[in-house]
Design a protein around this motif. Structure first.
Motif, PDB file in Angstrom:
ATOM      1  N   LEU A 265       0.835  -1.204   0.000  1.00 58.22           N
ATOM      2  CA  LEU A 265       0.000   0.000   0.000  1.00 58.22           C
ATOM      3  C   LEU A 265       0.871   1.255   0.000  1.00 58.22           C
ATOM      4  O   LEU A 265       0.554   2.246  -0.666  1.00 58.22           O
ATOM      5  CB  LEU A 265      -0.920   0.002   1.228  1.00 58.22           C
ATOM      6  N   HIS A 266       1.976   1.196   0.734  1.00 58.90           N
ATOM      7  CA  HIS A 266       2.894   2.333   0.798  1.00 58.90           C
ATOM      8  C   HIS A 266       3.522   2.593  -0.560  1.00 58.90           C
ATOM      9  O   HIS A 266       3.576   3.736  -1.044  1.00 58.90           O
ATOM     10  CB  HIS A 266       3.981   2.041   1.849  1.00 58.90           C
ATOM     11  N   ARG A 267       3.993   1.539  -1.209  1.00 55.05           N
ATOM     12  CA  ARG A 267       4.617   1.694  -2.532  1.00 55.05           C
ATOM     13  C   ARG A 267       3.615   2.174  -3.575  1.00 55.05           C
ATOM     14  O   ARG A 267       3.978   2.853  -4.531  1.00 55.05           O
ATOM     15  CB  ARG A 267       5.255   0.371  -2.968  1.00 55.05           C
ATOM     16  N   ALA A 268       2.342   1.817  -3.376  1.00 52.13           N
ATOM     17  CA  ALA A 268       1.308   2.240  -4.325  1.00 52.13           C
ATOM     18  C   ALA A 268       0.833   3.659  -4.060  1.00 52.13           C
ATOM     19  O   ALA A 268      -0.002   4.188  -4.804  1.00 52.13           O
ATOM     20  CB  ALA A 268       0.121   1.281  -4.257  1.00 52.13           C
ATOM     21  N   GLY A 269       1.352   4.272  -3.002  1.00 54.26           N
ATOM     22  CA  GLY A 269       0.974   5.648  -2.685  1.00 54.26           C
ATOM     23  C   GLY A 269      -0.328   5.779  -1.918  1.00 54.26           C
ATOM     24  O   GLY A 269      -0.841   6.888  -1.746  1.00 54.26           O
ATOM     25  N   LEU A 270      -0.862   4.655  -1.422  1.00 54.04           N
ATOM     26  CA  LEU A 270      -2.129   4.692  -0.680  1.00 54.04           C
ATOM     27  C   LEU A 270      -1.910   4.954   0.805  1.00 54.04           C
ATOM     28  O   LEU A 270      -2.871   5.245   1.531  1.00 54.04           O
ATOM     29  CB  LEU A 270      -2.883   3.371  -0.866  1.00 54.04           C
ATOM     30  N   VAL A 271      -0.664   4.829   1.245  1.00 56.21           N
ATOM     31  CA  VAL A 271      -0.305   5.098   2.637  1.00 56.21           C
ATOM     32  C   VAL A 271       0.915   6.010   2.630  1.00 56.21           C
ATOM     33  O   VAL A 271       1.881   5.755   1.911  1.00 56.21           O
ATOM     34  CB  VAL A 271       0.009   3.780   3.388  1.00 56.21           C
ATOM     35  N   THR A 272       0.886   7.091   3.413  1.00 58.37           N
ATOM     36  CA  THR A 272       1.999   8.033   3.461  1.00 58.37           C
ATOM     37  C   THR A 272       3.178   7.434   4.219  1.00 58.37           C
ATOM     38  O   THR A 272       3.039   6.409   4.929  1.00 58.37           O
ATOM     39  CB  THR A 272       1.584   9.339   4.138  1.00 58.37           C
ATOM     40  N   ASP A 273       4.349   8.088   4.128  1.00 59.61           N
ATOM     41  CA  ASP A 273       5.530   7.630   4.855  1.00 59.61           C
ATOM     42  C   ASP A 273       5.251   7.576   6.354  1.00 59.61           C
ATOM     43  O   ASP A 273       5.610   6.612   7.036  1.00 59.61           O
ATOM     44  CB  ASP A 273       6.712   8.567   4.594  1.00 59.61           C
ATOM     45  N   GLU A 274       4.597   8.637   6.859  1.00 61.44           N
ATOM     46  CA  GLU A 274       4.310   8.700   8.295  1.00 61.44           C
ATOM     47  C   GLU A 274       3.331   7.601   8.703  1.00 61.44           C
ATOM     48  O   GLU A 274       3.535   6.916   9.715  1.00 61.44           O
ATOM     49  CB  GLU A 274       3.735  10.059   8.658  1.00 61.44           C
ATOM     50  N   VAL A 278       4.062   4.559  11.421  1.00 64.45           N
ATOM     51  CA  VAL A 278       3.221   4.413  12.614  1.00 64.45           C
ATOM     52  C   VAL A 278       2.551   3.046  12.640  1.00 64.45           C
ATOM     53  O   VAL A 278       2.566   2.334  13.645  1.00 64.45           O
ATOM     54  CB  VAL A 278       2.168   5.535  12.675  1.00 64.45           C
ATOM     55  N   LYS A 279       1.958   2.657  11.504  1.00 61.88           N
ATOM     56  CA  LYS A 279       1.216   1.399  11.469  1.00 61.88           C
ATOM     57  C   LYS A 279       2.142   0.188  11.561  1.00 61.88           C
ATOM     58  O   LYS A 279       1.791  -0.828  12.163  1.00 61.88           O
ATOM     59  CB  LYS A 279       0.352   1.352  10.200  1.00 61.88           C
ATOM     60  N   LYS A 280       3.334   0.315  10.979  1.00 60.62           N
ATOM     61  CA  LYS A 280       4.299  -0.765  11.107  1.00 60.62           C
ATOM     62  C   LYS A 280       4.703  -0.955  12.558  1.00 60.62           C
ATOM     63  O   LYS A 280       4.806  -2.088  13.061  1.00 60.62           O
ATOM     64  CB  LYS A 280       5.533  -0.479  10.243  1.00 60.62           C
TER      65      LYS A 280
END
Length: 287
Positions: A265-274, A278-280
């Motif tokens: 999701l992060h690589r697809a741009g659906l989740v921001t770096d922050e 946090v979620k990790k």
């Protein structure tokens, strides 16, 4: 209170003080938290309160807060500490210049509370939104008519196990509790616990008595009042009804899989770096 009907207005809400309760009316503006808009107004009996605090807030504000009594409010029971401060229905944020007035009302409230801790309430004292209620989870539409909870699976999201089980209906009389995990934590869910004690699958996406939240599905302002209303109905149906918190520790392999999915999701741009960081961290904390 010194006068019946005194009102203290703050950001997003106003408290009206009565002799034995506080009526909280929430604003419906676009900046008001959606949960408050759904709640509309709530009457909180003073017997449902164990304390009152007044603390400095952010950016020139003060915060008046009532401490809800354990077991008195099904909304706070099922939330189990997962609400953000900004969505706490027991907080009233005021401009700092109104601190003296807020302190006056805080003292008035404290004077009316029991001097000794009354302990957990035997029954819910604060009402929740009434049925019928419904919301869209990631894998189903959840509905509650006051007597039963129904899950209607979506073919785009439901697991094979849920499809094989078919759409589900759970009479309140057959339930023992409700588990709600905030959708603002990666992969939240709503899970029903049955009185028959039938073992449930470890994973909620395999359990026909649960629905899974996702991005844009099962938002707090929809799923939390729903879960609270079900819990209130279950409590009325029998003394065994209790909210059930999600397990603190999970299978390391499951955590690794969810972190991998989060990375996608992060690589697809659906989740921001922050959000990713946090979620990790939240997932790793469950190990």
């Amino acid at each position: 209170m010194s006068r019946m009907g005194d009102v203290l207005a703050g950001f997003h809400a106003a408290w009206e003080f009565e002799s034995d309760s506080v009526l909280i009316r929430y604003e419906r503006g676009i900046r008001t938290p959606k949960l408050f808009q759904v709640l509309g107004e709530r009457r909180v009996p003073l017997e449902a309160v164990t304390g009152v605090t007044l603390t400095p807030g952010k950016r020139g504000t003060v915060v008046l807060r009532m401490e809800p009594r354990a077991g008195a409010d099904p909304l706070m029971e099922v939330a189990a500490g997962q609400l953000k401060e900004s969505a706490d229905p027991y907080r009233l944020v005021l401009p700092a210049e109104r601190e003296v007035l807020a302190e006056y009302y805080a003292d008035e409230l404290r004077a009316r509370l029991p001097k000794d801790d009354p302990g957990p309430a035997d029954a819910h004292l604060v009402p929740v939104p009434e049925a019928p209620l419904h919301f869209k989870a990631y894998d189903a539409k959840a509905s509650f008519d006051g007597g039963a909870v129904s899950f209607r699976w979506f073919w785009t999201g439901a697991s094979t196990a849920k499809w094989k089980a078919g759409d589900q209906t759970f009479p309140v009389a057959g339930l023992s509790g409700v588990e709600w995990r905030s959708p603002e934590v990666f992969e939240g869910h709503l899970r029903l616990h049955r009185r028959d004690g039938e073992p449930a699958p470890a994973e909620v996406d395999q359990d026909p008595a649960s629905v899974v939240f996702g991005l844009g599905y099962g938002a707090v302002h929809e799923s939390l009042p729903f879960a609270a209303a079900v819990l209130a109905a279950v409590r009325r149906a029998g003394p065994a009804a209790v909210p059930v918190t999600a397990a603190a520790h999970r299978d390391p392999a499951d955590i690794a899989e969810r972190i991998r999915h989060l990375g996608e999701l992060h690589r697809a741009g659906l989740v921001t770096d922050e959000e990713f960081s946090v979620k990790k961290a939240e997932l790793l904390a469950q190990l």
